[in-house]
Design a protein around this motif. Structure first.
Motif, PDB file in Angstrom:
ATOM      1  N   SER A  32       0.829  -1.211   0.000  1.00 40.93           N
ATOM      2  CA  SER A  32       0.000   0.000   0.000  1.00 40.93           C
ATOM      3  C   SER A  32       0.860   1.255   0.000  1.00 40.93           C
ATOM      4  O   SER A  32       0.493   2.271  -0.603  1.00 40.93           O
ATOM      5  CB  SER A  32      -0.924   0.008   1.230  1.00 40.93           C
ATOM      6  OG  SER A  32      -1.779  -1.113   1.231  1.00 40.93           O
ATOM      7  N   GLU A  33       2.008   1.177   0.671  1.00 40.52           N
ATOM      8  CA  GLU A  33       2.930   2.314   0.697  1.00 40.52           C
ATOM      9  C   GLU A  33       3.555   2.547  -0.667  1.00 40.52           C
ATOM     10  O   GLU A  33       3.644   3.681  -1.142  1.00 40.52           O
ATOM     11  CB  GLU A  33       4.021   2.065   1.741  1.00 40.52           C
ATOM     12  CG  GLU A  33       5.074   3.160   1.811  1.00 40.52           C
ATOM     13  CD  GLU A  33       6.213   2.808   2.745  1.00 40.52           C
ATOM     14  OE1 GLU A  33       7.306   3.410   2.604  1.00 40.52           O
ATOM     15  OE2 GLU A  33       6.025   1.920   3.611  1.00 40.52           O
ATOM     16  N   PRO A  86      -0.102   2.748  -3.876  1.00 35.14           N
ATOM     17  CA  PRO A  86      -1.393   3.103  -3.278  1.00 35.14           C
ATOM     18  C   PRO A  86      -2.592   2.743  -4.156  1.00 35.14           C
ATOM     19  O   PRO A  86      -3.679   2.480  -3.642  1.00 35.14           O
ATOM     20  CB  PRO A  86      -1.280   4.620  -3.080  1.00 35.14           C
ATOM     21  CG  PRO A  86       0.192   4.900  -3.053  1.00 35.14           C
ATOM     22  CD  PRO A  86       0.792   3.908  -3.987  1.00 35.14           C
TER      23      PRO A  86
END
Length: 375
Positions: free
Chosen positions: A227-228, A231
């Motif tokens: 997710s980092e 995104p």
């Protein structure tokens, strides 16, 4: 117009990469059931236990295939014929050269033989390109490539192909390795990022090994890390390749994160659980009908029982047909049925457009009439 011109002329930029017509115009056809000789041109050390072997095919004519496909290589090892499937790591945009990238596996018959014996000038027999884990599996302007270990090879072919076509595709490439020293194509991927602003690469290693200056993350890929880095991963078409355990973990990770499984594609030569080796009819007939199978190229023929798969009967008759999983998964035994009909129950190893062209997977096909095969 030559074959390379056709590659760049077949479709608008947005469609070139995932349009099968792009790759169908890139060189001469090489049927998956046809065997040719590969001559080694170069051997490249990628890591301490991974090498790339580059080959020219037959008389040096260009060959067409789709990025991500594999071929089955055959060698005589200690007096026995050994066949293994390896992804073509080179892109189809370079049709005069084909390469496979092989990790030396402890106890691995073919991998060790290649590392110990394959040098420039030596030859290897191989069957034509096959497989459905390719860029034409889906059209998308945004892709996410997830790989581990030697599973990087089909995704590298796709990456190289997109850049060779001059496309600045939006691709995020996340690769997992044991240590930084085990990252295959590490230098080349850094160079390709400089060539293509749309390409972004990330690496995660289980440990740092001997590279004390490693500043990347250690451990395993997690949802928080993904997710980092990415995104918008839910919006991307995902292509995954690696060990079975890795792919299972990635699929669960993406499912947990809300990614649409319809946009998930994976490559694996591992046979899925629950797939029967020899599916049988629910009710066996009181007698077995027999059919004649003719081979159009060799003019050979054999008689087989209707209860057998065509592949099994061919082997009994001494007919060499490339195969790997024998369960309708990998697509290696895909062959065109010129005349006749079969009952085929596959497990994803063939596409609908291939079926419409008359191709069948012989490992999971039983005859319902006399057959003529393009062999």
């Amino acid at each position: 117009m030559n074959s390379l011109d056709k590659i760049f002329d077949v479709a608008p930029d947005a469609d070139r990469f995932s349009n099968p017509g792009t790759w169908e115009s890139g060189g001469a056809p090489w049927a998956s059931g046809e065997q040719q000789t590969l001559t080694c041109c170069r051997v490249i050390d990628e890591t301490h236990d991974v090498r790339t072997f580059e080959f020219r095919v037959g008389d040096g004519t260009p060959v067409r295939f789709e990025p991500g496909q594999f071929m089955t290589v055959s060698a005589n090892v200690h007096g026995q014929t050994v066949e293994r499937c390896y992804t073509i790591s080179s892109p189809p945009t370079r049709p005069y050269l084909m390469s496979i990238t092989v990790k030396r596996v402890p106890g691995g018959t073919m991998s060790n033989w290649l590392h110990d014996h394959m040098t420039p000038g030596h030859t290897l027999r191989a069957y034509g390109p096959s497989g459905t884990f390719t860029s034409t599996a889906a059209r998308s302007n945004k892709s996410l490539y997830l790989s581990a270990g030697s599973g990087v090879t089909p995704l590298m072919s796709m990456t190289r192909a997109g850049i060779d076509l001059g496309l600045n595709r939006d691709v995020v490439f996340v690769h997992s390795a044991r240590t930084p020293a085990d990252i295959v194509y590490r230098k080349e991927l850094h160079r390709l990022v400089e060539l293509s602003p749309g390409l972004h690469t990330y690496f995660v290693c289980e440990g740092i090994g001997d590279e004390a200056e490693w500043h990347g993350p250690t451990g395993r890929l997690s949802l928080s890390l993904l997710s980092e880095w990415v995104p918008d991963y839910r919006e991307r078409e995902v292509f995954t390749c690696g060990p079975a355990g890795y792919m299972h973990a990635v699929r669960e990770l993406l499912r947990e994160g809300g990614h649409d499984t319809a946009r998930y594609h994976q490559e694996s030569f591992d046979i899925p659980s629950g797939v029967a080796h020899e599916p049988v009819h629910e009710k066996e007939p009181a007698f077995h009908e027999t059919f004649t199978v003719r081979l159009s190229r060799s003019s050979k023929s054999f008689v087989m029982d209707a209860s057998e798969t065509v592949l099994s009967a061919a082997r009994k008759a001494g007919v060499a047909i490339p195969s790997s999983c024998s369960q309708g998964v990998c697509g290696t035994c895909k062959t065109k049925v010129v005349d006749g009909t079969v009952d085929m129950k596959h497990n994803g190893g063939i596409r609908e457009r291939e079926i419409q062209k008359g191709f069948r997977l012989l490992c999971c096909s039983r005859p319902t009439s006399d057959l003529t095969l393009e062999l």
